[in-house]
Design a protein around this motif. Sequence first.
Motif, PDB file in Angstrom:
ATOM      1  N   ALA A  22     -89.406 -27.784 -50.835  1.00 51.11           N
ATOM      2  CA  ALA A  22     -90.460 -26.828 -51.163  1.00 51.11           C
ATOM      3  C   ALA A  22     -91.048 -27.264 -52.492  1.00 51.11           C
ATOM      4  O   ALA A  22     -90.341 -27.785 -53.345  1.00 51.11           O
ATOM      5  CB  ALA A  22     -89.895 -25.417 -51.288  1.00 51.11           C
ATOM      6  N   ASN A 117     -81.464 -18.592 -49.910  1.00 51.51           N
ATOM      7  CA  ASN A 117     -82.851 -18.208 -50.128  1.00 51.51           C
ATOM      8  C   ASN A 117     -83.725 -18.832 -49.044  1.00 51.51           C
ATOM      9  O   ASN A 117     -83.569 -20.001 -48.694  1.00 51.51           O
ATOM     10  CB  ASN A 117     -83.343 -18.643 -51.508  1.00 51.51           C
ATOM     11  CG  ASN A 117     -82.720 -17.824 -52.605  1.00 51.51           C
ATOM     12  OD1 ASN A 117     -81.925 -18.326 -53.389  1.00 51.51           O
ATOM     13  ND2 ASN A 117     -83.061 -16.548 -52.662  1.00 51.51           N
ATOM     14  N   THR A 118     -84.648 -18.045 -48.538  1.00 51.74           N
ATOM     15  CA  THR A 118     -85.518 -18.500 -47.458  1.00 51.74           C
ATOM     16  C   THR A 118     -86.821 -19.053 -48.022  1.00 51.74           C
ATOM     17  O   THR A 118     -87.181 -18.789 -49.174  1.00 51.74           O
ATOM     18  CB  THR A 118     -85.838 -17.343 -46.504  1.00 51.74           C
ATOM     19  OG1 THR A 118     -86.639 -16.369 -47.218  1.00 51.74           O
ATOM     20  CG2 THR A 118     -84.577 -16.692 -45.960  1.00 51.74           C
ATOM     21  N   SER A 119     -87.548 -19.768 -47.179  1.00 53.04           N
ATOM     22  CA  SER A 119     -88.852 -20.277 -47.613  1.00 53.04           C
ATOM     23  C   SER A 119     -89.804 -19.116 -47.868  1.00 53.04           C
ATOM     24  O   SER A 119     -90.674 -19.202 -48.746  1.00 53.04           O
ATOM     25  CB  SER A 119     -89.429 -21.248 -46.592  1.00 53.04           C
ATOM     26  OG  SER A 119     -89.553 -20.623 -45.337  1.00 53.04           O
ATOM     27  N   ASP A 120     -89.653 -18.006 -47.160  1.00 58.80           N
ATOM     28  CA  ASP A 120     -90.488 -16.820 -47.426  1.00 58.80           C
ATOM     29  C   ASP A 120     -90.224 -16.274 -48.827  1.00 58.80           C
ATOM     30  O   ASP A 120     -91.151 -15.824 -49.511  1.00 58.80           O
ATOM     31  CB  ASP A 120     -90.232 -15.724 -46.391  1.00 58.80           C
ATOM     32  CG  ASP A 120     -90.814 -16.058 -45.026  1.00 58.80           C
ATOM     33  OD1 ASP A 120     -91.687 -16.951 -44.949  1.00 58.80           O
ATOM     34  OD2 ASP A 120     -90.390 -15.419 -44.042  1.00 58.80           O
ATOM     35  N   GLU A 121     -88.971 -16.292 -49.260  1.00 57.69           N
ATOM     36  CA  GLU A 121     -88.641 -15.823 -50.602  1.00 57.69           C
ATOM     37  C   GLU A 121     -89.216 -16.755 -51.660  1.00 57.69           C
ATOM     38  O   GLU A 121     -89.705 -16.295 -52.703  1.00 57.69           O
ATOM     39  CB  GLU A 121     -87.124 -15.688 -50.766  1.00 57.69           C
ATOM     40  CG  GLU A 121     -86.559 -14.542 -49.957  1.00 57.69           C
ATOM     41  CD  GLU A 121     -85.050 -14.526 -49.902  1.00 57.69           C
ATOM     42  OE1 GLU A 121     -84.494 -13.412 -49.826  1.00 57.69           O
ATOM     43  OE2 GLU A 121     -84.420 -15.614 -49.925  1.00 57.69           O
ATOM     44  N   ASP A 123     -91.914 -18.537 -51.245  1.00 56.49           N
ATOM     45  CA  ASP A 123     -93.354 -18.242 -51.210  1.00 56.49           C
ATOM     46  C   ASP A 123     -93.672 -16.973 -52.001  1.00 56.49           C
ATOM     47  O   ASP A 123     -94.680 -16.913 -52.713  1.00 56.49           O
ATOM     48  CB  ASP A 123     -93.841 -18.076 -49.766  1.00 56.49           C
ATOM     49  CG  ASP A 123     -93.887 -19.386 -49.001  1.00 56.49           C
ATOM     50  OD1 ASP A 123     -93.843 -20.461 -49.643  1.00 56.49           O
ATOM     51  OD2 ASP A 123     -93.949 -19.335 -47.757  1.00 56.49           O
ATOM     52  N   ARG A 124     -92.802 -15.955 -51.875  1.00 54.00           N
ATOM     53  CA  ARG A 124     -93.014 -14.707 -52.625  1.00 54.00           C
ATOM     54  C   ARG A 124     -92.939 -14.966 -54.124  1.00 54.00           C
ATOM     55  O   ARG A 124     -93.719 -14.426 -54.910  1.00 54.00           O
ATOM     56  CB  ARG A 124     -91.988 -13.655 -52.203  1.00 54.00           C
ATOM     57  CG  ARG A 124     -92.265 -12.294 -52.787  1.00 54.00           C
ATOM     58  CD  ARG A 124     -91.445 -11.228 -52.135  1.00 54.00           C
ATOM     59  NE  ARG A 124     -90.073 -11.673 -51.910  1.00 54.00           N
ATOM     60  CZ  ARG A 124     -89.003 -10.936 -52.150  1.00 54.00           C
ATOM     61  NH1 ARG A 124     -89.139  -9.708 -52.585  1.00 54.00           N
ATOM     62  NH2 ARG A 124     -87.805 -11.408 -51.949  1.00 54.00           N
TER      63      ARG A 124
END
Length: 154
Positions: A22, A117-121, A123-124
């Motif tokens: 990321a 931790n997710t990629s959505d987190e 991104d947030r």
Amino acid sequence: MLIGGKDEFQDAEPLLKGGGTAQIALKSFVQWNEARASNHNLPQVSVLSFTIEGLHHQDIAQFLAKEAGISVRSGFFCTYPYVQKLLRLSDERLDEIRKDPGIPSPGLVRISLSFYNTSDEVDRLIMALQQITSNKEFYTNKYAEVPKGICGGC
């Protein structure tokens, strides 16, 4: 996961051990303060420290916690000599800050990412940092009452 300022990336798709990548590429006023190892074979960790020019580290931490639901640490993290070195603060300057409670304390914001931790987190987190860097004056005023004094043992 590779996180840093936009000028830190030389390749469009950096490769790291362990899989996915990321990138957080923010404007140059996000100042990443991670230690740089001259030996690139050393293990890498996902603990990142930064400042944002024009914002106090405690205001950034309050914003991330209260408005984005992201827990971070701010200040010296009980590693005073190390953070002092990262911030390039002399002993004399720290003495001045300790003696004058009117001088806001220096410090960093630390983000600790983990395998869960997710990629959505991520991104947030990116969106939150973009939001606060785009509205510095608003958030400085909003969190004006947050104490900015230096912690006791610095």
